[in-house]
Design a protein around this motif. Structure first.
Motif, short mmCIF file in Angstrom:
data_model
loop_
_atom_site.label_atom_id
_atom_site.label_comp_id
_atom_site.label_asym_id
_atom_site.label_seq_id
_atom_site.Cartn_x
_atom_site.Cartn_y
_atom_site.Cartn_z
N ARG A 298 5.19 50.77 7.97
CA ARG A 298 6.19 50.26 7.03
C ARG A 298 6.04 48.75 6.83
O ARG A 298 6.13 48.26 5.68
N SER A 299 5.80 48.01 7.91
CA SER A 299 5.67 46.55 7.77
C SER A 299 4.48 46.19 6.89
O SER A 299 4.55 45.27 6.09
N LEU A 300 3.37 46.94 7.03
CA LEU A 300 2.20 46.69 6.18
C LEU A 300 2.51 47.01 4.72
O LEU A 300 2.09 46.30 3.80
N CYS A 301 3.24 48.12 4.53
CA CYS A 301 3.58 48.50 3.17
C CYS A 301 4.55 47.50 2.53
O CYS A 301 4.46 47.21 1.33
N GLN A 306 5.27 43.34 -1.63
CA GLN A 306 5.52 42.00 -2.13
C GLN A 306 4.31 41.45 -2.89
O GLN A 306 4.43 40.80 -3.93
N LYS A 307 3.09 41.76 -2.33
CA LYS A 307 1.88 41.24 -2.97
C LYS A 307 1.64 41.90 -4.32
O LYS A 307 1.22 41.25 -5.29
N ARG A 308 1.90 43.20 -4.41
CA ARG A 308 1.58 43.93 -5.63
C ARG A 308 2.67 43.76 -6.71
O ARG A 308 2.37 43.61 -7.90
N ASP A 323 10.18 54.36 0.06
CA ASP A 323 10.90 55.09 1.10
C ASP A 323 10.55 56.57 1.08
O ASP A 323 10.39 57.20 2.14
N TYR A 324 10.40 57.14 -0.11
CA TYR A 324 10.06 58.55 -0.24
C TYR A 324 8.67 58.84 0.35
O TYR A 324 8.49 59.78 1.14
N GLU A 325 7.69 58.02 -0.01
CA GLU A 325 6.33 58.27 0.47
C GLU A 325 6.22 58.06 1.98
O GLU A 325 5.56 58.84 2.68
#
Length: 348
Positions: A298-301, A306-308, A323-325
């Protein structure tokens, strides 16, 4: 009285064994044998195919190997002293034993290979848990010592194997083929058995399924050794008896040796290795301290979000999709899988 073959070579004993795994299993089934072992020379290439074939035929698969013991250390490579090696039969009693067979097979190929894939006493002792061991065929350490008249050394070897495996996991193996010295070696093993309160086990050194397959297996040996079939001095089997003998045949040969047949059944009952593919088996992925695979993913996502998406990262639509994925990934147990793929992509 039934019987289980515990010393069996398949086509995966390259240029030595002729038996197709499916045909081996079907023949054992037709002989009403409740189980069958696979003990190929120095390798376990056929273990999974054999396991699946035996399960389909509803007979119990016993996973083993006929490994090679180095004359000295497994890393010694002197052409005068280390060219020769000895055979040793090992059977996996449980899943830990199967893991140790894998380690033995791999190390013998990667670290101990010199003419043959070899291990030594030290490596065997370190990986003996969960294994059943026998004295092996005529090319085993103990039979070779007895054949050479080195009786004190044979007793030293037996003392060592007993100290590693104990009397419940070390068996004196008896075979019957048309080899002049084999009957004498069998008798010497029987005589030594009293000293150790040993348990005996009868085997046939199976290299093909049916007697009529002997000629084809002989051609394999010619290919292995680069010899002509017509060469009278080439290596060959002594007789066409290296097939999957019936219980009745084994009874005729070894019925007078207490426990030699029944011990094959008790060993078969003890050997329980589960190679069924249940669930997912992913490598451990080390995450930073304070994280679980789920929270680290989750932290990586979150960082990627934020980057994307920049200022749009916290919009309800984007947040709901993330959250769904992540929920689906976690429910399926794939947190570590996604971290592994992320790590590979990052490395690439």
């Amino acid at each position: 009285m039934s019987f289980v073959h515990l010393h069996v070579h398949s086509e995966y004993s390259l240029l030595d064994g002729l038996s197709k795994v499916d045909k081996l299993v079907q023949r054992a089934k037709s002989l009403d044998m409740p189980a069958l072992a696979l003990t190929d020379h120095g390798a376990m290439f056929g273990a999974i195919a054999f396991y699946e074939a035996a399960k389909r035929a509803e007979i119990k698969p016993i996973i083993g190997i006929e490994t090679y013991m180095a004359a000295r250390g497994m890393r010694e490579r002197d052409p005068q002293q280390d060219q020769r090696s000895f055979h040793l039969l090992l059977l996996a009693e449980n899943d830990q034993g199967y893991q140790n067979l894998l380690k033995i097979s791999s190390a013998s190929q990667l670290e101990g290979f010199y003419y043959r894939p070899r291990i030594d006493h030290d490596f065997l002792a370190e990986h003996s848990e969960g294994l059943i061991c026998t004295t092996g065929c005529l090319s085993g350490e103990v039979p070779r010592a007895l054949q050479a008249g080195r009786f004190d050394y044979a007793r030293e070897l037996l003392d060592w194997y007993m100290s590693i495996f104990g009397p419940d996991r070390f068996f004196f193996e008896l075979q019957h083929h048309e080899i002049p010295e084999l009957l004498e070696i069998n008798q010497k093993l029987i005589d030594l058995g009293g000293r150790y309160n040993a348990k005996f086990v009868a085997t046939n050194d199976v290299h093909y399924v049916d007697p009529e397959d002997a000629e084809l297996q002989d051609i394999l040996l010619c290919i292995q050794t680069g010899s002509l079939v017509s060469d009278p001095n080439r290596m060959r089997m002594t007789d066409p008896s290296y097939y999957l003998r019936s219980t009745q045949e084994m009874q005729q040969l070894f019925g007078d040796v207490d426990g030699a047949l029944s011990n094959t059944l008790s060993i078969a009952e003890r050997c329980n290795v589960d190679l069924d593919f249940k669930g997912y088996h992913l490598p451990d992925f080390d995450v930073p301290q304070g994280y679980t695979p789920e929270t680290y993913l989750r932290s990586l996502c979150e960082a990627g979000l934020q980057k994307r998406y920049g200022t749009h990262a916290d919009t309800p639509q984007v947040r709901e999709r993330l959250d769904y994925e992540l929920r689906i990934i976690h429910e399926m147990g794939f947190d570590a899988y996604f971290l592994i793929v992320w790590d590979l992509c990052r490395f690439a």
